[in-house]
Design a protein around this motif. Structure first.
Motif: not given
Length: 320
Positions: A37, A187-189, A194, A198, A205, A210
């Motif tokens: 990722t 997701a993180h973003a 993701d 970054s 991100s 994020d």
């Protein structure tokens, strides 16, 4: 610090294990060129290990301050250590397999590992909440110390809670309409996939929001607010005004308020899909207001003890 032998033993041992894991994953970063990722595959265990070291040590020390329910506090700390260790074991196992640990629903086995990790996070959060309650009930003589510790653990709980937001399907994932068969859910973003562009080291991100940012900022209030008070106390011999316990208390209150405001600000920024390093006008305005309020609060705190010298008896009364 000279009483470190009285710190919560399981948490100290866990921190030592994570220190070893920091070295192991650091070596992994150097010798393993796999990418997952958009990031080096060993970056996640490296960051988690470093974070767990400081988190566990802070809790291990804070548990020495618990005056009522010490046995309960010991078990809560042990639960935090064991659940954190289980989470780290799953993350590392998935790295070895070359699979993502978070949000992975690609196979029944991957999904079961992610679900198990989700359980460990809930248990970790609940254990920290119990420790926070015990600290709120503890009799801590110095009011500035009590405020720094209680504010720090409360904000850490809020920061940890942002992790639950990441597990929810994103707007794009809901729009795709295949949540029952999707390989990745969560997701993180925010606003971007993701794995995109970054920031170095953190992996946050640079093109969208994020949620790891408020998660990180909030959780580490646990260490930073007590360290702020430690710095203020260390400067007291040089600056007479900082010797006044009222001034130290006001400064910690201002720092706690500023930290909470920054946590709220980066959360708002992330949820709107704005990257940390590219703030919009609304974010800059809110940041300027926060800075102005903090400066005014600091000025007021430093003037607290400017009227008269605090006698030893008055100081003793203030901190009792």
């Amino acid at each position: 610090m000279h009483q470190w032998r009285t710190w919560h033993r399981p948490l100290v041992l866990f921190a030592a294990a994570m220190a070893v894991m920091t070295v192991v994953s650091g070596v992994g970063l150097l010798v393993d060129d796999r990418v997952l990722t958009g990031a080096a595959i060993w970056s996640k265990p490296f960051k988690f290990a470093v974070s767990f070291v400081v988190y566990a040590l802070a809790l291990a020390w804070m548990l020495t301050l618990v005056t009522r329910g010490r046995r309960t506090g010991w078990w809560a700390g042990t639960v935090v250590a064991l659940s954190s260790f289980a989470e780290m074991a799953i993350i590392t196992a998935q790295v070895v397999r070359g699979k993502r640990s978070h949000f992975n629903h690609a196979t029944p086995f991957d999904e079961s590992l992610f679900n198990a990790m989700a359980v460990t996070v809930v248990v970790l959060w609940a254990g920290t909440l119990l420790i926070a309650i015990l600290l709120l009930r503890a009799r801590i003589a110095d009011r500035a110390s009590a405020w720094a510790i209680r504010s720090g653990v409360s904000l850490a709980l809020v920061g940890a809670g942002f992790g639950f937001l990441m597990t929810q399907p994103t707007k794009e994932q809901r729009a795709a309409g295949n949540l029952d068969t999707a390989d990745v859910i969560g997701a993180h973003a925010v606003g971007v996939p993701d794995g995109g562009p970054s920031m170095p080291l953190t992996g946050w991100s640079t093109t969208g929001g994020d949620l790891r940012i408020p998660h990180f900022v909030g959780m580490h209030a646990l260490q930073l607010l007590p360290l702020f008070l430690l710095a203020v106390t260390a400067l007291a011999p040089r600056f007479v005004r900082l010797r006044d316990p009222r001034v130290r208390l006001r400064l910690v209150q201002v720092a706690s308020g500023a930290y909470a405001a920054v946590t709220a600000l980066v959360t708002w920024q992330a949820l709107r899909g704005r990257p940390l390093i590219h703030p919009d006008g609304a974010t800059l305005t809110a940041a300027a207001l926060t800075l102005a309020a903090t400066a005014a609060g600091t000025y007021g705190a430093l003037r607290t003890g400017s009227g008269a010298h605090t006698s030893p008896s008055a100081e003793k009364e203030l901190v009792s």
